[in-house]
Design a protein around this motif. Structure first.
Motif, PDB file in Angstrom:
ATOM      1  N   GLU A  94      41.212  44.355  46.159  1.00  0.00           N
ATOM      2  CA  GLU A  94      41.661  44.636  44.797  1.00  0.00           C
ATOM      3  C   GLU A  94      40.913  43.776  43.791  1.00  0.00           C
ATOM      4  OE1 GLU A  94      43.477  43.887  47.413  1.00  0.00           O
ATOM      5  OE2 GLU A  94      45.442  44.890  47.405  1.00  0.00           O
ATOM      6  N   ASP A  95      40.687  42.508  44.162  1.00  0.00           N
ATOM      7  CA  ASP A  95      39.948  41.610  43.270  1.00  0.00           C
ATOM      8  C   ASP A  95      38.484  42.027  43.176  1.00  0.00           C
ATOM      9  OD1 ASP A  95      42.290  40.156  42.944  1.00  0.00           O
ATOM     10  OD2 ASP A  95      41.810  38.793  44.597  1.00  0.00           O
ATOM     11  N   GLY A  96      37.932  42.509  44.298  1.00  0.00           N
ATOM     12  CA  GLY A  96      36.562  43.015  44.267  1.00  0.00           C
ATOM     13  C   GLY A  96      36.437  44.217  43.360  1.00  0.00           C
ATOM     14  N   ALA A  97      37.442  45.112  43.404  1.00  0.00           N
ATOM     15  CA  ALA A  97      37.434  46.282  42.526  1.00  0.00           C
ATOM     16  C   ALA A  97      37.504  45.851  41.063  1.00  0.00           C
ATOM     17  CB  ALA A  97      38.599  47.201  42.870  1.00  0.00           C
ATOM     18  N   ALA A  98      38.312  44.823  40.770  1.00  0.00           N
ATOM     19  CA  ALA A  98      38.415  44.333  39.397  1.00  0.00           C
ATOM     20  C   ALA A  98      37.082  43.748  38.925  1.00  0.00           C
ATOM     21  CB  ALA A  98      39.524  43.290  39.297  1.00  0.00           C
ATOM     22  N   ALA A  99      36.392  43.023  39.806  1.00  0.00           N
ATOM     23  CA  ALA A  99      35.082  42.464  39.452  1.00  0.00           C
ATOM     24  C   ALA A  99      34.068  43.577  39.199  1.00  0.00           C
ATOM     25  CB  ALA A  99      34.598  41.536  40.563  1.00  0.00           C
ATOM     26  N   ASP A 135      37.381  57.684  38.101  1.00  0.00           N
ATOM     27  CA  ASP A 135      38.624  58.294  38.567  1.00  0.00           C
ATOM     28  C   ASP A 135      39.485  57.259  39.282  1.00  0.00           C
ATOM     29  OD1 ASP A 135      40.567  60.076  39.285  1.00  0.00           O
ATOM     30  OD2 ASP A 135      39.374  61.203  40.717  1.00  0.00           O
ATOM     31  N   TYR A 136      38.867  56.495  40.183  1.00  0.00           N
ATOM     32  CA  TYR A 136      39.607  55.477  40.931  1.00  0.00           C
ATOM     33  C   TYR A 136      38.618  54.523  41.575  1.00  0.00           C
ATOM     34  CZ  TYR A 136      38.332  58.615  44.758  1.00  0.00           C
ATOM     35  OH  TYR A 136      37.629  59.417  45.621  1.00  0.00           O
ATOM     36  N   PHE A 137      39.101  53.331  41.899  1.00  0.00           N
ATOM     37  CA  PHE A 137      38.366  52.393  42.749  1.00  0.00           C
ATOM     38  C   PHE A 137      38.922  52.532  44.164  1.00  0.00           C
ATOM     39  CE2 PHE A 137      37.619  50.597  38.593  1.00  0.00           C
ATOM     40  CZ  PHE A 137      36.312  50.164  38.665  1.00  0.00           C
ATOM     41  N   TRP A 138      38.060  52.356  45.147  1.00  0.00           N
ATOM     42  CA  TRP A 138      38.500  52.470  46.528  1.00  0.00           C
ATOM     43  C   TRP A 138      37.794  51.436  47.389  1.00  0.00           C
ATOM     44  CZ3 TRP A 138      34.709  53.605  50.139  1.00  0.00           C
ATOM     45  CH2 TRP A 138      33.537  54.212  49.668  1.00  0.00           C
ATOM     46  N   TRP A 139      38.370  51.169  48.534  1.00  0.00           N
ATOM     47  CA  TRP A 139      37.740  50.241  49.474  1.00  0.00           C
ATOM     48  C   TRP A 139      38.056  50.675  50.905  1.00  0.00           C
ATOM     49  CZ3 TRP A 139      41.314  48.750  45.784  1.00  0.00           C
ATOM     50  CH2 TRP A 139      42.624  48.554  46.226  1.00  0.00           C
ATOM     51  N   GLY A 188      34.802  46.533  38.159  1.00  0.00           N
ATOM     52  CA  GLY A 188      35.188  47.154  36.902  1.00  0.00           C
ATOM     53  C   GLY A 188      34.696  46.366  35.696  1.00  0.00           C
ATOM     54  N   ARG A 189      34.784  45.055  35.769  1.00  0.00           N
ATOM     55  CA  ARG A 189      34.297  44.227  34.655  1.00  0.00           C
ATOM     56  C   ARG A 189      32.799  44.429  34.450  1.00  0.00           C
ATOM     57  NH1 ARG A 189      37.934  40.555  37.051  1.00  0.00           N
ATOM     58  NH2 ARG A 189      36.247  39.519  38.207  1.00  0.00           N
ATOM     59  N   TRP A 190      32.070  44.523  35.553  1.00  0.00           N
ATOM     60  CA  TRP A 190      30.621  44.727  35.458  1.00  0.00           C
ATOM     61  C   TRP A 190      30.311  46.088  34.844  1.00  0.00           C
ATOM     62  CZ3 TRP A 190      27.105  48.097  37.935  1.00  0.00           C
ATOM     63  CH2 TRP A 190      25.750  47.731  37.834  1.00  0.00           C
ATOM     64  N   LEU A 191      31.044  47.101  35.264  1.00  0.00           N
ATOM     65  CA  LEU A 191      30.811  48.442  34.744  1.00  0.00           C
ATOM     66  C   LEU A 191      31.099  48.517  33.246  1.00  0.00           C
ATOM     67  CD1 LEU A 191      32.264  50.710  37.578  1.00  0.00           C
ATOM     68  CD2 LEU A 191      29.901  50.660  36.786  1.00  0.00           C
TER      69      LEU A 191
END
Length: 268
Positions: free
Chosen positions: A144-149, A38-42, A151-154
């Motif tokens: 934001e960069d952590g969320a992108a990383a 649904d979304y990434f959050w931090w 996402g790539r793993w997922l």
């Protein structure tokens, strides 16, 4: 009534207490993950005194990169039926993915109710090493960069093709958005199946039953009203949300949050 995004925000209790201690952000999932995530959050925090943050859990599984006693790990948090609390101390941050309802099932490849009220390392339930990616995600200077990383793993994980996932995710999201949905039988009618079938689907894919889902969303409507600026007609709100009367609303809210809605509103 609040929007769906408003209900997500309402899940964070006592927001005025948290606003000077924690910073919360979110980002949309990338292409190829939006059917599951649904979304990434931090969350980033910097507090001289320990801060206990309480959250009203939604029917959502979360995958979060956190620093644990065992070092950086990815933790899978299943649906929690009661209040979820996290103690924040000093300075730190976490980056996470909030899955759509039923969205974790294709990665888990098993019954999501096995995660009910549990928080476990991703390696234990996905069978893959989570340490390296957790370290990479938390080392990113921008969340934001952590969320992108993450996402790539997922995107690289194996997943089942399950036609029920999209169907159930849309049904749960409909229950969240429509305050007139107050009974599990209404969801069964929308799905075109018996209540018993819907209960089986929900337990296996969402992790909790449809009755719990509609009741939790209507309670989040009450929390959102308590966070608002306008005066609240609690009796009228109870009637609109399907409670027998105001006392039933007060009882359900108090059991979850620990205070009646009016006194919580004054505190929060």
């Amino acid at each position: 009534m609040p929007t769906r995004a408003g209900r997500v925000r309402a899940a964070v209790l006592r927001p005025s207490h948290a606003q000077h201690r924690i910073e919360i952000g979110r980002a949309e999932p990338p292409e190829g993950l939006a059917d599951l995530v649904d979304y990434f959050w931090w969350v980033r925090w910097d507090t001289a005194e320990p801060h206990e943050q309480e959250v009203v859990p939604r029917p959502v599984v979360h995958l979060s990169a956190e620093v644990t006693a065992d070092g950086p790990r990815l933790l899978v948090t299943g649906v929690h039926q009661r209040m979820f609390s996290r103690r924040l101390e000093g300075r730190g941050h976490t980056v996470a993915a909030g899955f759509r309802p039923a969205g974790f099932r294709p990665l888990l490849r098993g019954d999501v109710s096995a995660l009910l009220d549990r928080e476990v390392p991703a390696a234990d339930v996905l069978g893959v090493d989570d340490r390296a990616v957790a370290e990479e995600v938390l080392a990113c200077p921008r969340p934001e960069d952590g969320a992108a990383a993450l996402g790539r793993w997922l995107r690289g994980l194996p997943r089942d093709d399950d036609p029920l996932v999209g169907r159930l995710a849309a049904l749960v999201e409909r229950a969240e958005e429509d305050p007139s949905l107050v009974r599990a039988e209404q969801l069964a009618d929308l799905a075109g199946v018996s209540l018993r079938t819907l209960q089986r689907w929900f337990r296996g894919h969402v992790g909790v039953g449809p009755k719990w889902v509609v009741q939790r969303f209507r309670l989040l409507d009450v929390v959102a009203a308590a966070h608002g600026d306008d005066d609240v007609d609690w009796a009228g709100l109870a009637a609109r949300l399907g409670y027998a009367d105001q006392s039933h609303l007060v009882r359900a809210f108090t059991q979850l949050v620990g205070h009646p809605p009016a006194s919580y509103r004054r505190e929060a």
